[in-house]
Design an enzyme around this catalytic site. Structure first.
Site, PDB file in Angstrom:
ATOM      1  CB  SER A 296      -0.968   0.006   1.185  1.00 34.69           C
ATOM      2  OG  SER A 296      -0.291  -0.272   2.372  1.00 34.69           O
TER       3      SER A 296
ATOM      4  CG  HIS B 246      -1.043  -5.239   2.166  1.00 33.88           C
ATOM      5  ND1 HIS B 246      -0.354  -5.158   3.344  1.00 33.88           N
ATOM      6  CD2 HIS B 246      -0.940  -4.002   1.598  1.00 33.88           C
ATOM      7  CE1 HIS B 246       0.139  -3.932   3.478  1.00 33.88           C
ATOM      8  NE2 HIS B 246      -0.207  -3.213   2.439  1.00 33.88           N
TER       9      HIS B 246
ATOM     10  CG  HIS C  19       5.578  -9.784   7.961  1.00 31.74           C
ATOM     11  ND1 HIS C  19       6.486  -8.964   7.346  1.00 31.74           N
ATOM     12  CD2 HIS C  19       4.462  -9.037   8.170  1.00 31.74           C
ATOM     13  CE1 HIS C  19       5.949  -7.758   7.216  1.00 31.74           C
ATOM     14  NE2 HIS C  19       4.717  -7.774   7.702  1.00 31.74           N
TER      15      HIS C  19
ATOM     16  NE  ARG D  87       2.733  -4.557  13.190  1.00 30.12           N
ATOM     17  CZ  ARG D  87       2.402  -4.579  11.899  1.00 30.12           C
ATOM     18  NH1 ARG D  87       1.929  -3.484  11.329  1.00 30.12           N
ATOM     19  NH2 ARG D  87       2.557  -5.654  11.170  1.00 30.12           N
TER      20      ARG D  87
ATOM     21  CG  ASP E  59      -3.362  -8.678   9.611  1.00 33.82           C
ATOM     22  OD1 ASP E  59      -3.796  -7.607  10.060  1.00 33.82           O
ATOM     23  OD2 ASP E  59      -2.760  -8.757   8.536  1.00 33.82           O
TER      24      ASP E  59
END
Ligand code: HAX
Length: 436
Positions: free
Chosen positions: A242, A272, A318, A327, A373
């Protein structure tokens, strides 16, 4: 305006640094590109300089060289909150100085003044069917605002030179980020709340105002989650799909709205940004399939079936990271502190114990550890934001903070149009045969 003043104070230093690099070390070779890299998504080939954030494969994202833990500790907190104000985060991304609370508030005040969304944006979103893609609505709404772009105005103004393009780009960036919470909330309410729209509350900070506009204003913990969520998703250096897309489009001097809309389209892809929705759906399917929190054996059976069906296990792996995403850890700590008994969260924790081992066994997955995620959806779900096809919009709301910072920086140092080179298979074959 506070951000313009800070960038103005630094811009000549940034430009001199870039100019010196090119002048003195322009021929310095930093990497060779292999045939495999050309065929494999230019993986690992350095293509950008990114001082705003950097993904350290072994430790995770750093914003302006601060780790996620440092950022959570050092950025000024929203009044009465344990989590940083989004305005302070934007200040840090745009500059390299940790802001005071007063400065963070000044950024949020600037957003407040510019938060009015033009009516045509809502009309464009309304033109979509209610069950249309939330990301397509977001992207279309963002793109439409190109007609208000101050950069486009400046570009056509003969008196504004190239060295000042960053100022109108910054102006556009602040307008866009100021409007994003209302646009994102409008989409949520249109799709899932029978179009019952809620007006912004100017007394609230950026994250809390978004929570309020989607009808979650009564639960202060959801505002806390959104402060954390926005912070964790704000940036991931500028070479991911992005951010790189937005940079590429912006390098043609397209305005920030066109650039960010293109970036959001990339974010909408399943490999993504869409992964958070896929991951939550996978967790829910697993939970329902075994009618409750599954045992380790059941998770193993389920994960192996996913792989045997030729699918990936969402939320794991990843392209750059080679460790558990910090995160993910920050979200895990949030849930452990606030709702450790939540069944979907406990399912996600049980998966965390089993899935890395299974992915390692495949022998091909370079990073078997969870990414951000893996928990995003479970946390939203806890607060009743159960519409998984909306989760990428939450990601987009957050990620535009980083993307706009990168585009402003690129304009400030006059980065040129990006134009790599393609070659034919025949050329490649003859280069190889000449050297063998
Ligand atoms: N489950 C199963 N297989 C996986 C896997 C996973 N979670 N992660 C990687 N693999 C496979 C790849 O598909 C690839 O297989 P093939 O060689 O057969 O094509 C192999 O392992 C090597 O891949 P890799 O080099 O380790 O990983 P990539 O850089 O190619 O891909 C991805 C990185 C994130 C796309 C990948 O790990 C994946 O698909 N993960 C699941 C989806 C996901 O969680 N995406 C979100 C990532 C975070 C993000 O960017 N959010 O925006």
């Amino acid at each position: 305006m506070i951000l313009e003043d800070r960038i103005e104070a630094n811009v000549s230093v940034w430009r001199e640094r870039v100019a010196r690099m090119i002048k003195e070390y322009g021929d310095f070779v930093i990497s060779n590109v292999t045939v495999q890299q050309i065929y494999s998504g230019i993986r690992g080939v350095p293509i950008q300089v990114s001082d705003i954030s950097f993904v350290d494969p072994d430790h995770g994202i750093r914003y302006r060289d601060y780790s996620i833990n440092e950022i959570l500790k050092l950025l000024p907190k929203a009044p009465g909150s344990k989590y940083p104000m989004v305005g302070g985060l934007y200040y840090l991304l745009m500059d390299n100085e940790l802001p005071t609370l007063a400065k963070a508030k000044e950024v949020e005040e600037e957003w407040r003044k510019r938060a009015t969304v033009p009516d045509y944006v809502f009309k464009i979103i309304d033109a979509f069917p209610d069950d249309g893609s939330a990301m397509a609505m977001l992207s279309a709404g963002v793109m439409a605002m190109s007609c208000d772009s101050k950069f486009v105005e400046a570009y056509h103004d003969q008196t504004v030179g190239k060295n000042d393009y960053w100022k109108s780009t910054l102006d556009d960036s602040i307008d866009l980020t100021a409007r994003m919470p209302h646009i994102a909330a409008y989409i949520y309410n249109k799709k899932y709340r029978n179009n019952q729209q809620i007006d912004p509350d100017p007394k609230l900070d950026y994250a809390a105002n978004f929570a309020h506009m989607i009808g979650k204003g009564d639960d202060p913990l959801y505002s806390e989650l959104m402060r954390l969520f926005i912070l964790l998703h704000a940036d991931h250096e500028n070479a991911n799909v992005s951010a790189h897309t937005a940079h590429l489009v912006g390098s043609a001097l397209s305005d920030i709205y066109l650039s960010c809309s293109a970036g959001l389209n990339g974010l909408a892809g399943p490999l993504h940004g869409l992964a958070n929705q896929e991951c939550c759906n996978w967790l829910l399917d697993l939970y329902h399939f075994y009618q409750g929190i599954p045992s380790k054996e059941q998770i193993e059976e389920y994960a192996r079936k996913t792989l045997a069906d030729g699918k990936v296990i969402p939320g794991y792996g990843h392209a750059v990271l080679r460790c558990t995403d910090p995160r993910f850890t920050a979200e895990m700590e949030f849930a452990k502190a606030n709702f450790p008994e939540d069944e979907l969260f406990r399912t996600a924790m049980a998966v965390f114990e089993v899935v890395p081992g299974i992915l390692m066994e495949t022998g091909k997955v370079k990073n078997p550890w969870p990414n951000v995620d893996a928990l995003n959806g479970a946390l939203q779900y806890h607060f009743g934001v159960t519409e998984t096809d909306y989760y990428t919009v939450l990601f987009g709301l957050s990620r535009l903070l980083g993307i706009t910072s990168h585009v402003v920086f690129a304009r400030a140092v006059n980065k040129p149009i990006e134009r790599p080179k393609a070659m034919t298979t025949r050329m490649l074959e003859s280069m190889i045969s000449e050297q063998n």
